[in-house]
Scaffold this active site. Structure first.
Site, PDB file in Angstrom:
ATOM      1  N   ASN A 180      24.330  54.749 -30.149  1.00 36.73           N
ATOM      2  CA  ASN A 180      25.416  55.730 -30.806  1.00 36.73           C
ATOM      3  C   ASN A 180      26.602  54.834 -31.001  1.00 36.73           C
ATOM      4  O   ASN A 180      27.734  55.719 -31.122  1.00 36.73           O
ATOM      5  CB  ASN A 180      25.383  57.134 -30.635  1.00 36.73           C
ATOM      6  CG  ASN A 180      25.820  57.071 -28.951  1.00 36.73           C
ATOM      7  OD1 ASN A 180      26.553  56.499 -28.447  1.00 36.73           O
ATOM      8  ND2 ASN A 180      25.250  58.340 -28.605  1.00 36.73           N
ATOM      9  N   GLU A 362      16.924  43.678  -5.710  1.00 38.38           N
ATOM     10  CA  GLU A 362      16.528  45.046  -4.749  1.00 38.38           C
ATOM     11  C   GLU A 362      16.613  46.445  -5.472  1.00 38.38           C
ATOM     12  O   GLU A 362      15.825  47.249  -5.074  1.00 38.38           O
ATOM     13  CB  GLU A 362      17.624  44.870  -3.765  1.00 38.38           C
ATOM     14  CG  GLU A 362      17.595  43.640  -2.704  1.00 38.38           C
ATOM     15  CD  GLU A 362      18.283  42.370  -3.280  1.00 38.38           C
ATOM     16  OE1 GLU A 362      18.684  42.544  -4.323  1.00 38.38           O
ATOM     17  OE2 GLU A 362      18.022  41.460  -2.424  1.00 38.38           O
TER      18      GLU A 362
END
Lengths: 630, 630
Positions: A180, A362
Site C-alpha cells: 500500500n 538465528e
C-alpha cells in the site's frame, strides 16, 4: 472464470471488512483502519474461496493456517472473524478494551490465532516453521498463508524466510504482500515498485505474482496459481491503496494508526455503501487425515556418566537430546550451522526427518521453532549462547504467543577461552530471565544436564538451557534427581560460616574453593543453583539463616540480571509476597566486570575474578567481618 | 594489464598470508587457518594494489576502511598486518594468548581495527554505516571494503545491508564474498552457486561480479571494476576453496576452526613454498582533505517546559535532540520508520543531511550507528523500546567494539495502553543493563529528559534512554540539574517511614501514593532513580538507613533485571566492594508479573500492580510490619 455474482459477493464482503475495520477502531478510539482497508479485497477473496479452515476445531490438523504478519491490521482480521460468523458484531466493537479478546494486535487469546504478531517481519519466518511442519512432519496438504505489509519487508528476517522457504521447497507457503506504499511516516523504501519486490523474491527462488490488489479477478487468479504450484513457495505482490474506498483516506499520508472521528466514520461508511452484516461459510478442509506418524513413543533411556569423568555439558545435551528424540517422536531439532559445536548433530544424524538445519539465521531458527510448536511439535533449537541474542525480539514475541519452545545456548561465558569476547554469552541469563514465564537452566555436570533436558520437552513457555564448552568433572551420580525449581546442596554442615551459590562452570570453582577454605578452617555451604529461574527460594533462605547471612554468588556472566540477580530477588518481596526478614544478610556477587580478551579458560576465569581464588577471598572477607564484629 | 612480475609478487604474498595463518594458529593451538587461506589471494591483491590506508594515522579521514566481517579469519587479517609491516612476526605468533592484541576474533584493541567482528552478518551492515559517513557526511572519496564469508549471507542483516546500501547509492561500498562452499559443519546453503548470490545481489540493486577467487587477474579486474562504478555498491562473489594451497586441507570437510598439529604444519608450509617474510608498502590515501563541515558548533539551548504542563518524555526527547543537533554538527540521527512516534522527526526535518531513515530494519539501524561513530559522529538511533530487542546482538557486539552510540526506546511498558503486549518494551532495562559499560537512563519529565539528552552525546559506551509514550506532568523546573549516576529525592523528611524508588512513568504513581500515604499519616521518601545504570548507590544507602530499611521499588518492566534489580545490586558487594551492612533491609519490588493485554494506561498500570494503589499497599505492609514488631 469468476462469475459476476461471485465478484459482487466478494466486493460486498470487502466493503463490509472495510466498514467493520472503521467501526471497530472508531469506537475504540485508536487502531489501524487504513492498513486494514488496503487488504480487504485480498482477504475477501481469500476467506470466501481459498481458506480451508475448521473454526469449530482450531487444532484440526488438516486446516490451512493463516498468519497476519502485519499484526496492526488486527481490525481486518477481527472483521474476517465476524464475517465467518465466529465473533459477534458486539464483540467486534469491543476492540482494544480491557477484558476483550480482541487486542490491539492479535494474540492467541483468540482460539484461531496461532501466534501473536505486531513486531513486524516475524509472521513469514514463523510461517516457514508451520510450513516445515506441514510438509515434512504432518505431511498433510494444508497451506500456510501469510499476509504481510510492505514496510516489514525491510526486516532481514523476511529474507531469512524467503531463503529458507526456498531451500526447503515450501510449496505449501503462500505470502501476500499488501503493497500500500505508505508506511507509518511516509513512503516505503520501494513504494509501488512491485517489480523490485518480484525480482528479489524470484532471486530467492520463489514464484512471484504481481497484481492489482483491488482487482478481484486478478486476486482470484493469483491465489489459484499460488495453490497450484508445487515446486516452490509463492509470493503475491499486490499493489494496493491504504484507506482504499474512502476518498478522504485513500493513498494519503498522515492516516497510519489513526481512528476516524464519529463524523468522519459516518461519511466513510456512507461512501463504502453502508453497514453490512454478511456472514459467509468458510470451507472446512476436505481431508480428514491424521498427521504422519514419526515414530512410536518409547521409554526414555537417558545417557549416564561415570562420576569423576570429564564431560562437557554440551556433549551431555547432545546425548540426552538423542535419547529424548528416540523416546518422543514429536521432538524436533533445529540448529544454526553449529550443530557440531552444540552437539545437536547426533540427533540430526539419527533423525534427519526431524532435524532442520537453519544455517546462520538465528531469527529464522527461533521463528521456525515457534511455527513448529503451533502444530504441537516440541522444538529444541540451539546455537552459541551469544548468538541467541540475535533472535531476542523473536523470543520476546514467542512469550506473547504463549509458545512452548526450548532454546539451548552453548559456549557460555569467559570459560570458552581463546575465541574471545564476541563468542562469549555473557548476557544470556539476564536476557532469558527477563522473558515472561520463562525457565532458565544452567547445569554443571553431564548427569544433571541429561535429567534437565528430559524435563524440558513437556514444560510450558520459553525454556532456556545454558551449556558449557569445555569438559568438566561429572560430580553427580546418574541416579540423582534434579527438579526444575530445585537446587542441590553439595556441601552442608552444622557450622557453615558462609554459603557459596554457583551454577554451571562456577560450581567447579566453588568446589575447589570449598576444599581450600576447609583447609583453612572455614566451612562453607555449597549450593548448585542449576535452576536459575525459577530459583529455589527456600533453600536460599535456609542457607542465609544457617550461615549468618553470608552469601557469595559466583557466575560466568555480566554482573547484571543473571544468577546473582536471581539470588537477590529471592530475598525481595513483591505485590503478593513480603520481603524475607533477615538481620545480617550480606551478599557478594562475583561476576565478569571487565571486557574479556582471549586466553585460556583458567586465565580468563581468574582475570574475571570468578575462580576459586576469588571465591576464597570473598568468603574470607565475610568471615573476617564477622570475626571483627564479634 | 597486470604484469607477470606483479602476478608473481601477489602470489608470493598470498602464499605468505597462508603460511602465516597456519603458523599463528598452530602455535596458538586453535583458530581458523582454512577460512583464512581461502581468501588469501583476494587479500594479497587488495593489500598490494587497492587498499589506501595510513597505518601511521589510523584516524586519517582519507583512508579506506576495511572490515573483516568473517571475523574468524582473524589470522589472515593479522598476517596482512605483518605483511604491511605494522606488527612483527613475533607478535603474529602471540595470537590468542592472554595479553596479546591479537585476539581470536578482531577487536579495536588493535588501532587499525575499527569494529569487533565475530558475530557473523554484522560487518556489512556496519560497513553501510561507515559508507554513509563517507559519502554523505565526510564527503571524502575513500572506499569501504568488507570481506564476508559465504555462510554469513544467511543472516537477514546482510540483506538489510544490501537493501540499504542500494537505497543510499553507496558506490563507495565494496563487499567481497569468499565463497569457499564449506561452513562450520558442512556445505553452505548455496554451495558454489555464485550465480544465485549474484542474482540476489543484483535484485537488491548492486553491481555483482563473479570471479574465481584464486585467479589473481580476475581478482584484479574485479577490484578495478568495483572502484570504477559510481552509481551503486559492488559485490565481488569469489569462488574459492577452503584451505586452498594444501592438498590435505583444500575443499575438505572437518577442517573448520582447527589448527594444524606441528607435523601437519611443517608439511603444509613446505607445500606452500616455505616461510616468507615479505613486507609491502601499503599506499596511503592521495587526498589530504578534511571531512566536510556540517555546520558550526553553537551554544546549546535546551528546550524548557513549564512545571505542571503535560508533556510526553518522547516529545521532550525530540525537542532536545533538535537542540543538540543545532549545537553539535557531529550529532547524527537514525530511526526505524517510526520517527513520528519517537519524535526524531523534528531533527530529520531540520537536518535532513544528518538524518538517515533506516526503515523497519533495527539491526541495520544499530549497525549503521556503529559505523557512523567509527568516523567520530555521534549517532542517536531510535525506535520503540520493544523493537530494539531486534538488534540485541548488534548492541552486545557494539560494546565489544567499544563503540559510542546512543539508543532511544520509546513506548516502554504497559503504560502505552491499547496497542497490547507486542508493542510494550518490558525487558529493555534488563537487556541494556546487561551490556558491558552501558548507561541506562529513564527520565520521568520533560525538563529532566532534555538535561539527560544533552549529556548523552559525549558519554562513552552504549547509552540507552527510555522514553514514555503518553503525556505526564512536568514536575521539575527547567533549572534543575540531573547528572548521570545521580538521582532526585523528591520528598524527604526527618520521619520518613519508607522509601519509594521509581523511574519514568512510575514516578508519577509514586507521587500520588505519597499524597495518599501522607493523608493517612505515613510519610515516605520519594526517590526518582532516573539513572538506572549507574545507579545512585549512596542515596539508596542513606534512604535505607533513614527509613528503617523499608524500600519499595516500582517499575513498568518485568520483575527481572530492571530498576528493582539495580536497587538490589546497590546493596550487594562484589570482588572489590563489600556488601552494604544493614540490619533491617526489606525490599519490595513492584513490577509487571502477568502478560499484559490491551486497555487504557490507567487500567493496565492498575492490573499490573504498579500504580499508586499498589504502592500505597506495599508501603503500608512494611509500616504495619514495623508497628507489629515494635
Amino acid at each position: 472464470m469468476t462469475t459476476q455474482e461471485q465478484l459482487y459477493q466478494w466486493q460486498e464482503l470487502a466493503q463490509q471488512l472495510r466498514v467493520d475495520s472503521i467501526r471497530a477502531t472508531t469506537i475504540a478510539g485508536s487502531g489501524h483502519p487504513t492498513s486494514s482497508m488496503s487488504a480487504a479485497d485480498l482477504m475477501a477473496v481469500f476467506l470466501s474461496k481459498y481458506l480451508r479452515y475448521d473454526f469449530d476445531h482450531p487444532d484440526n490438523p488438516n486446516s490451512d493456517r493463516f498468519i497476519l504478519s502485519k499484526g496492526h491490521a488486527a481490525p481486518l482480521l477481527y472483521s474476517m472473524y465476524k464475517a465467518a460468523g465466529v465473533i459477534s458484531d458486539q464483540e467486534l466493537l469491543s476492540l482494544r478494551r480491557s477484558g476483550s479478546r480482541l487486542e490491539g494486535h492479535p494474540t492467541p487469546i483468540l482460539p484461531w490465532v496461532d501466534v501473536a504478531t505486531g513486531s513486524l517481519g516475524q509472521g513469514l519466518p514463523i510461517g516457514v516453521g508451520v510450513a516445515l511442519a506441514g510438509k515434512y512432519l504432518d505431511q498433510l496438504p494444508y497451506n500456510v498463508w501469510v499476509l504481510l505489509g510492505d514496510s516489514e519487508t525491510a526486516e532481514g528476517s523476511i529474507w531469512e524466510a524467503f531463503d529458507h522457504a526456498s531451500h526447503y521447497t515450501l510449496d505449501n507457503l503462500i505470502a501476500i504482500i499488501d503493497v500500500n506504499r505508505l508506511g507509518q511516516r511516509g513512503q516505503t523504501e520501494l513504494g509501488w515498485n512491485t517489480q523490485a519486490y518480484a525480482n528479489r523474491a524470484k532471486a530467492f527462488g520463489w514464484q512471484a505474482i504481481e497484481i492489482d490488489g483491488h482487482n478481484l479477478t486478478e486476486i482470484d487468479q493469483a491465489f489459484s496459481a499460488a495453490v497450484a504450484v508445487n515446486d516452490r513457495p509463492t509470493v503475491i505482490i499486490a499493489r494496493t491503496k491504504k484507506g482504499k474506498g474512502v476518498a478522504s483516506l485513500e493513498d494519503l499520508g498522515g492516516w497510519h494508526g489513526k481512528a476516524l472521528k464519529a463524523e468522519q466514520e459516518k461519511q466513510a461508511i456512507a461512501e463504502l455503501g453502508g453497514e453490512r452484516h454478511i456472514t459467509i461459510t468458510v470451507d472446512k478442509p476436505e481431508a480428514q487425515s491424521q498427521p504422519a506418524a514419526l515414530g512410536v513413543s518409547q521409554p526414555l533411556q537417558l545417557p549416564t556418566y561415570q562420576k569423576g569423568n570429564q564431560v562437557a555439558t554440551r556433549r551431555a545435551y547432545g546425548d540426552a537430546l538423542l535419547a529424548l528424540g528416540t523416546s518422543q517422536p514429536d521432538v524436533v531439532v533445529l540448529d544454526a550451522e553449529v550443530n557440531n559445536s552444540t552437539y545437536a548433530e547426533d540427533f540430526a544424524e539419527a533423525f534427519p526427518e526431524r532435524y532442520f538445519e537453519m544455517y546462520i539465521a538465528e531469527q529464522q531458527m527461533i521463528a521456525a521453532a515457534v511455527g513448529l510448536q503451533v502444530r504441537k511439535y516440541k522444538p529444541f533449537a540451539s546455537t552459541f549462547a551469544a548468538f541467541l541474542t540475535r533472535g531476542y525480539d523473536f523470543i520476546r514475541m514467542a512469550a506473547v504467543s504463549r509458545a512452548n519452545i526450548n532454546l539451548v545456548g552453548s559456549h557460555a561465558g569467559v570459560s570458552i577461552g581463546q575465541d574471545g569476547a564476541s563468542q562469549m554469552g555473557l548476557e544470556d541469563l539476564a536476557a532469558f530471565r527477563a522473558v515472561w514465564n520463562s525457565t532458565v537452566l544452567y547445569p554443571c555436570d553431564a548427569n544433571q544436564t541429561a535429567k534437565l533436558v528430559a524435563q524440558m520437552s513437556d514444560r510450558y513457555g520459553i525454556v532456556y538451557l545454558r551449556t558449557t564448552r569445555e569438559s568438566t568433572p561429572v560430580i553427580y551420580g546418574s541416579q540423582e534427581q534434579f527438579s526444575i525449581g530445585g537446587s542441590k546442596i553439595i556441601h552442608r554442615s552444622q557450622r557453615d560460616q558462609a554459603t557459596i551459590i554457583a551454577a554451571g562452570i562456577t560450581v567447579h570453582e566453588a568446589l575447589k574453593a570449598y576444599d581450600r577454605l576447609k583447609n583453612e578452617g572455614i566451612t562453607a555451604r555449597i549450593i548448585d543453583a542449576y535452576s536459575v529461574k525459577p530459583i529455589d527460594i527456600q533453600t536460599l533462605h535456609q542457607a542465609a539463616k544457617d550461615t549468618n547471612g553470608n552469601l557469595v554468588v559466583v557466575e560466568d556472566h555480566w554482573p547484571e540480571g543473571g544468577l546473582g540477580a536471581a539470588v537477590l530477588d529471592a530475598f525481595a518481596g513483591n505485590s503478593s509476597t513480603p520481603a524475607y526478614k533477615i538481620s545480617q544478610l550480606q551478599i557478594i556477587k562475583l561476576a565478569v566486570q571487565d571486557m574479556p580478551t582471549s586466553g585460556t579458560p583458567e586465565e580468563l576465569l581468574h582475570a574475571a575474578k570468578i575462580d576459586a581464588d576469588a571465591i576464597v577471598e570473598a568468603v574470607k572477607s565475610q568471615v573476617r567481618r564477622l570475626v571483627g564484629v564479634s
